[in-house]
Design an enzyme around this catalytic site. Structure first.
Site, short mmCIF file in Angstrom:
data_model
loop_
_atom_site.label_atom_id
_atom_site.label_comp_id
_atom_site.label_asym_id
_atom_site.label_seq_id
_atom_site.Cartn_x
_atom_site.Cartn_y
_atom_site.Cartn_z
CE LYS A 2 -2.57 16.20 9.14
NZ LYS A 2 -1.27 15.66 9.31
C1 LIG Z 1 -0.17 14.62 9.23
C2 LIG Z 1 0.42 13.90 10.38
C3 LIG Z 1 1.81 13.87 10.61
C4 LIG Z 1 2.80 14.40 9.62
O1 LIG Z 1 2.59 15.68 9.20
P1 LIG Z 1 3.36 16.23 7.89
O2 LIG Z 1 3.30 17.72 8.03
O3 LIG Z 1 2.58 15.72 6.72
O4 LIG Z 1 4.73 15.71 7.90
C5 LIG Z 1 2.27 13.28 11.77
N1 LIG Z 1 1.44 12.71 12.64
C6 LIG Z 1 0.10 12.68 12.45
C7 LIG Z 1 -0.77 12.05 13.48
C8 LIG Z 1 -0.44 13.25 11.30
O5 LIG Z 1 -1.76 13.18 11.07
#
Ligand SMILES: *Cc1c(COP(=O)(O)O)cnc(C)c1O
Length: 380
Positions: A181
């Site tokens: 992210k």
């Molecule tokens: C990465 C992601 C999540 C989950 O995030 P985590 O921190 O890995 O649990 C949820 N929704 C979307 C759209 C994502 O890209």
């Protein structure tokens, strides 16, 4: 051809980030403590919300949300099938039923109309996704939702503005700090809301269902006794992780600006390749995206997406797939009876999308390499 492999993404870690983590390691307090509090404070400032709760992941945030809202058997939760499976898994594990709305074919965002089409008397919650860092039309979605709560999946959207304000500003949003992210803690998530009761419930269930955590007991003269109010989970974040995110957040503007510059270069270079179609921008409202992903659709009868990805890999270019739609994955197909054809725009994209390399430490010449490789691949 490129000599060196270009990954689809790489976290932007600098010396200050490393120092911040090392300081925690030397400090004598490594799990949730002062750096977690700083992270929550920073999130409140950046995303313009009243309460922030740092968690071990965004997935944990969705789990706690469903628990706090007492969502379970007999309830329906609306979300796009074009999302990461974690949300869908949490809905299913709660006992509720996931109800998928289609997305706009060109932006891949859920729309007020696509959501309105699937609302029923059992709908308890709506979770739109700010896909690739572009904001969904939250005002429009709220208007069709009426009294049904809307919680924004902002995993891609730290630094995304909708009508001049940060996403989630007047509601509830869940952010991810996973390694890919825009801002990362390695793993992590933050639950942001303006609803005090919801924030309290998430904080309670985040740590065993006891109201005072170890840091509070140690540092704020609280009672040394832990008391369970309602059984909860263990979804806290370490201070090593929080320190990394806090350090990165100080340069979020630069990180997202760099992503934007690279994305603009992609758009320019891909403009004369009609077979490779970037997503369109949402229309009808002002916005400023975080540019989490640069997604293109491989739209030519001469080559499918998987071949395209394999051909780029041969040329030392990594790509990603965000996402394969959830409703046609084996478990959901088999247990819930979803069939191909029910979500046409989602399925059209699920078959054709590919995320090109995009990360802040990438250089402009790397984008040029990707575009040159794409040109070669589609000319074959
Ligand atoms: C990465 C992601 C999540 C989950 O995030 P985590 O921190 O890995 O649990 C949820 N929704 C979307 C759209 C994502 O890209």
């Amino acid at each position: 051809m490129r000599q060196e492999f270009l990954p689809f993404t790489r976290p932007a870690i600098n010396e200050a980030d490393i120092q911040a983590v090392v300081e925690v390691l030397r400090s004598g307090w490594i799990t949730n403590g002062p750096r977690n509090q700083e992270l929550e404070q920073s999130l409140c400032e950046i995303s313009n919300c009243k309460y922030a709760v740092a968690l071990s992941s965004a997935t944990a945030g969705f789990h706690l949300l469903l628990k706090a809202m007492k969502i379970g058997p007999g309830d329906e939760v609306i979300t796009p099938s074009m999302t990461w499976v974690s949300t869908v898994n949490m809905i299913v594990l709660s006992g509720a039923r996931p109800v998928f709305c289609d997305v706009d074919r060109e932006t891949m965002l859920a729309t007020p109309e696509s959501i309105r089409a699937v609302i029923t008397p059992r709908t308890r919650l709506i979770v739109p996704v700010h896909f690739a860092g572009a904001p969904a039309d939250i005002d429009g979605i709220r208007a069709v939702a009426g009294n049904i709560p809307v919680v924004e999946d902002a995993a891609h959207a730290l630094g995304t503005y909708y009508k001049g304000r940060h996403v989630g500003s007047d509601g509830t949003a869940i952010y991810s700090l996973h390694a890919i992210k825009n801002i990362t803690a390695g793993e992590g998530g933050v639950f942001c809301t303006n609803d005090a009761a919801l924030a309290d419930a998430v904080r309670l269930y985040k740590f065993h269902g006891i109201k005072v955590d170890a840091f509070d007991r140690e540092n704020r003269g609280r009672s040394p006794q832990a008391e369970v109010f309602d059984p909860g989970f263990k979804y806290n974040l370490t201070d090593m992780q929080a320190a990394l995110a806090v350090s990165q957040l100080q340069r979020i503007v630069n990180i997202n600006r760099k992503r934007r510059e690279l994305a603009m270069r992609y758009r320019e270079l891909l403009a004369d390749m009609p077979e490779i179609r970037p997503l369109a921008e949402p229309a009808g409202y002002a916005f400023d995206p975080a540019w989490h992903l640069f997604v293109v659709r491989v739209d030519t009868p001469h080559m499918d997406r998987d071949t395209f990805m394999a051909e780029l890999k041969k040329r030392n270019i990594g790509t990603g797939l965000h996402f394969r739609c959830a409703h046609l994955q084996r478990y959901y197909r088999e247990t819930m009876g979803f069939r191909p054809g029910i979500l046409p725009a989602t399925e059209y994209n699920s078959d054709r999308i590919c995320s090109l390399p995009l990360f802040p430490d990438m250089r402009r010449e790397d984008v040029d390499d990707v575009a040159a490789a794409i040109r070669e691949v589609i000319a074959r």
